[in-house]
Scaffold this motif. Structure first.
Motif, PDB file in Angstrom:
ATOM      1  N   LEU A  13      62.279 -40.023  11.121  1.00  0.00           N
ATOM      2  CA  LEU A  13      61.782 -39.199  12.296  1.00  0.00           C
ATOM      3  C   LEU A  13      62.073 -39.898  13.362  1.00  0.00           C
ATOM      4  O   LEU A  13      62.515 -39.201  14.594  1.00  0.00           O
ATOM      5  CB  LEU A  13      60.234 -38.955  12.088  1.00  0.00           C
ATOM      6  CG  LEU A  13      59.846 -37.456  11.699  1.00  0.00           C
ATOM      7  CD1 LEU A  13      60.128 -37.160  10.328  1.00  0.00           C
ATOM      8  CD2 LEU A  13      58.128 -37.369  11.540  1.00  0.00           C
ATOM      9  N   CYS A  14      62.236 -41.316  13.377  1.00  0.00           N
ATOM     10  CA  CYS A  14      62.586 -42.014  14.560  1.00  0.00           C
ATOM     11  C   CYS A  14      63.863 -41.742  14.895  1.00  0.00           C
ATOM     12  O   CYS A  14      64.466 -41.693  16.150  1.00  0.00           O
ATOM     13  CB  CYS A  14      62.279 -43.432  14.544  1.00  0.00           C
ATOM     14  SG  CYS A  14      62.624 -44.811  15.731  1.00  0.00           S
ATOM     15  N   TYR A  15      64.830 -41.608  13.826  1.00  0.00           N
ATOM     16  CA  TYR A  15      66.151 -41.279  14.103  1.00  0.00           C
ATOM     17  C   TYR A  15      66.432 -39.952  14.872  1.00  0.00           C
ATOM     18  O   TYR A  15      67.233 -39.716  15.698  1.00  0.00           O
ATOM     19  CB  TYR A  15      67.085 -41.394  12.771  1.00  0.00           C
ATOM     20  CG  TYR A  15      68.400 -40.861  12.783  1.00  0.00           C
ATOM     21  CD1 TYR A  15      69.354 -41.717  13.342  1.00  0.00           C
ATOM     22  CD2 TYR A  15      68.803 -39.688  12.186  1.00  0.00           C
ATOM     23  CE1 TYR A  15      70.738 -41.333  13.414  1.00  0.00           C
ATOM     24  CE2 TYR A  15      70.138 -39.172  12.252  1.00  0.00           C
ATOM     25  CZ  TYR A  15      70.911 -40.138  12.829  1.00  0.00           C
ATOM     26  OH  TYR A  15      72.478 -39.771  12.949  1.00  0.00           O
ATOM     27  N   ARG A  28      71.105 -31.047  10.758  1.00  0.00           N
ATOM     28  CA  ARG A  28      70.570 -31.643   9.132  1.00  0.00           C
ATOM     29  C   ARG A  28      71.682 -32.464   8.520  1.00  0.00           C
ATOM     30  O   ARG A  28      71.299 -33.431   8.096  1.00  0.00           O
ATOM     31  CB  ARG A  28      69.973 -30.710   8.493  1.00  0.00           C
ATOM     32  CG  ARG A  28      68.888 -30.029   8.918  1.00  0.00           C
ATOM     33  CD  ARG A  28      68.388 -28.855   7.985  1.00  0.00           C
ATOM     34  NE  ARG A  28      69.237 -27.595   8.086  1.00  0.00           N
ATOM     35  CZ  ARG A  28      69.012 -26.384   7.730  1.00  0.00           C
ATOM     36  NH1 ARG A  28      67.964 -26.154   6.977  1.00  0.00           N
ATOM     37  NH2 ARG A  28      69.830 -25.500   8.203  1.00  0.00           N
ATOM     38  N   SER A  29      72.919 -32.121   8.829  1.00  0.00           N
ATOM     39  CA  SER A  29      74.061 -33.038   8.411  1.00  0.00           C
ATOM     40  C   SER A  29      74.058 -34.550   8.730  1.00  0.00           C
ATOM     41  O   SER A  29      74.585 -35.517   7.969  1.00  0.00           O
ATOM     42  CB  SER A  29      75.309 -32.224   8.281  1.00  0.00           C
ATOM     43  OG  SER A  29      75.527 -32.194   9.925  1.00  0.00           O
ATOM     44  N   ASP A  30      73.453 -34.643  10.284  1.00  0.00           N
ATOM     45  CA  ASP A  30      73.400 -35.891  10.570  1.00  0.00           C
ATOM     46  C   ASP A  30      72.658 -36.896   9.856  1.00  0.00           C
ATOM     47  O   ASP A  30      72.733 -37.957   9.466  1.00  0.00           O
ATOM     48  CB  ASP A  30      73.019 -36.060  12.192  1.00  0.00           C
ATOM     49  CG  ASP A  30      74.380 -35.165  13.144  1.00  0.00           C
ATOM     50  OD1 ASP A  30      75.312 -35.373  12.612  1.00  0.00           O
ATOM     51  OD2 ASP A  30      73.900 -34.611  14.073  1.00  0.00           O
ATOM     52  N   LEU A  31      71.372 -36.407   9.517  1.00  0.00           N
ATOM     53  CA  LEU A  31      70.351 -37.095   8.840  1.00  0.00           C
ATOM     54  C   LEU A  31      70.684 -37.150   7.415  1.00  0.00           C
ATOM     55  O   LEU A  31      70.522 -38.410   6.873  1.00  0.00           O
ATOM     56  CB  LEU A  31      69.012 -35.942   8.911  1.00  0.00           C
ATOM     57  CG  LEU A  31      67.685 -36.915   8.472  1.00  0.00           C
ATOM     58  CD1 LEU A  31      67.382 -37.787   9.860  1.00  0.00           C
ATOM     59  CD2 LEU A  31      66.417 -35.582   8.448  1.00  0.00           C
ATOM     60  N   ASP A  45      61.800 -33.092   6.752  1.00  0.00           N
ATOM     61  CA  ASP A  45      61.696 -33.923   7.775  1.00  0.00           C
ATOM     62  C   ASP A  45      61.625 -33.226   9.097  1.00  0.00           C
ATOM     63  O   ASP A  45      61.042 -33.712  10.120  1.00  0.00           O
ATOM     64  CB  ASP A  45      62.653 -35.082   7.863  1.00  0.00           C
ATOM     65  CG  ASP A  45      62.509 -35.928   6.736  1.00  0.00           C
ATOM     66  OD1 ASP A  45      61.410 -36.036   6.261  1.00  0.00           O
ATOM     67  OD2 ASP A  45      63.493 -37.016   6.322  1.00  0.00           O
ATOM     68  N   PHE A  46      62.619 -32.439   9.346  1.00  0.00           N
ATOM     69  CA  PHE A  46      62.851 -31.724  10.598  1.00  0.00           C
ATOM     70  C   PHE A  46      61.446 -30.686  10.716  1.00  0.00           C
ATOM     71  O   PHE A  46      60.952 -30.564  11.929  1.00  0.00           O
ATOM     72  CB  PHE A  46      64.033 -30.806  10.499  1.00  0.00           C
ATOM     73  CG  PHE A  46      65.336 -31.462  11.087  1.00  0.00           C
ATOM     74  CD1 PHE A  46      65.522 -31.718  12.393  1.00  0.00           C
ATOM     75  CD2 PHE A  46      66.019 -31.944  10.322  1.00  0.00           C
ATOM     76  CE1 PHE A  46      66.705 -32.563  12.850  1.00  0.00           C
ATOM     77  CE2 PHE A  46      67.144 -32.502  10.425  1.00  0.00           C
ATOM     78  CZ  PHE A  46      67.391 -32.916  12.021  1.00  0.00           C
ATOM     79  N   ALA A  47      60.884 -30.283   9.773  1.00  0.00           N
ATOM     80  CA  ALA A  47      59.786 -29.527   9.730  1.00  0.00           C
ATOM     81  C   ALA A  47      58.574 -30.112  10.323  1.00  0.00           C
ATOM     82  O   ALA A  47      57.690 -29.910  10.920  1.00  0.00           O
ATOM     83  CB  ALA A  47      59.737 -28.775   8.307  1.00  0.00           C
TER      84      ALA A  47
END
Length: 298
Positions: A13-15, A28-31, A45-47
């Motif tokens: 989440l910090c990222y 999402r692909s970055d994560l 995580d995005f949710a």
């Protein structure tokens, strides 16, 4: 709610938060690429992030990326200095900036890993260390030290240690240590960090724009001063290097050139009343002034 999350999820989440603040968007692909995770996990995580900070991001379906909103407020404290360092070093936080957009200064001084490792082991085991050291004033010699801390002076790393040769605590430049080996004699009580007065003592520095500078506002902005002053309380062992690194004018009459010395130590006169402190910070009066002062007080 952040405190209820696992360490791994807080890091992710910090990222997300970092990318939104500094890059303005994230997919999402970055994560997934950053943390080597699956699509379902990244979606969770995005949710979670959107549940905690619903006004921080919005998904644009045409780009399939989450974008920062005008109402964005960071969930985490992201140091700008650390961010720039990350951009300069292999761009660890993402690929939005390239090597032509973030250029850091070239480091000319880098200590050998095996030397730093040997010092670290000695500190962790509270043991002494033999070393071959190259000094600018006395050349190469064998010494025994009891290291207790690393200290970055702004230019390079020093190790703070009790020197058995001089029988006092000193700073040794890490790059000048040629080789090390274990010392047989264990540290004595007077060689421990608790006995290092310059390390245990603190001093308050009152830094202001040089009174003779034409444009003090620029200096105030550089150092984020409050009420035209930056007040720092730090270890004496650290303070002497800070004054030197930032080229602070420590004369009581601010007589040095404002073009070379943007900062002036406002409380120089006050600090000079403590002889030990004045000597440690190189605030001692010139010989002639010192003699006159001694005569006036005798």
């Amino acid at each position: 709610m952040l405190n209820e999350l696992s360490h791994g999820q807080r890091e992710r989440l910090c990222y997300i938060d970092f990318c939104l603040q500094y890059y303005g968007d994230i997919a999402r692909s970055d994560l997934i690429q950053r943390f080597q995770m699956g699509l379902a996990s990244s979606s969770r995580d995005f949710a979670t992030y959107k549940e905690i900070a619903p006004d921080n991001l919005i998904l644009k379906h045409e780009t399939k990326r989450y974008h920062r909103t005008q109402k964005f407020k960071p969930l985490f404290a992201h140091s700008s200095d650390k961010a720039l360092a990350e951009f300069a070093e292999n761009n660890n936080f993402g690929n939005s900036l390239n090597s032509d957009q973030v250029v850091s200064s070239v480091s000319l001084i880098n200590a050998q890993p095996e030397i730093i490792a040997a010092i670290t082991r000695a500190m962790c085991s509270s043991s002494a260390l033999k070393m071959k050291y190259a000094s600018l004033s006395s050349g190469v010699s064998e010494r025994e030290i009891v290291p207790h801390a690393f200290l970055n002076t702004g230019h390079r790393w020093h190790v703070r240690a009790f020197d058995r040769k001089s029988q006092e605590f000193r700073d040794f430049v890490c790059t000048r240590i040629i080789k090390t080996s274990e010392a047989k004699q264990n540290p004595k009580e007077n060689e421990l960090q608790t006995q290092d007065l310059e390390w245990q003592s603190q001093v308050t520095l009152q830094l202001v724009p040089h009174p003779n500078h034409k444009f003090p506002k620029a200096i105030e902005l550089d150092y984020q001063m409050q009420n035209q002053q930056l007040e720092l309380t730090l270890r004496v062992a650290e303070a002497k290097y800070l004054l030197r690194f930032w080229n602070v004018d420590v004369t009581a009459e601010h007589s040095n050139s404002p073009d070379l010395h943007h900062l002036w130590l406002k409380n120089t006169e006050e600090l000079r009343h403590n002889n030990r402190l004045a000597q440690a910070l190189s605030l001692a009066l010139p010989t002639e002034q010192a003699v006159n002062q001694q005569r006036s007080t005798s």
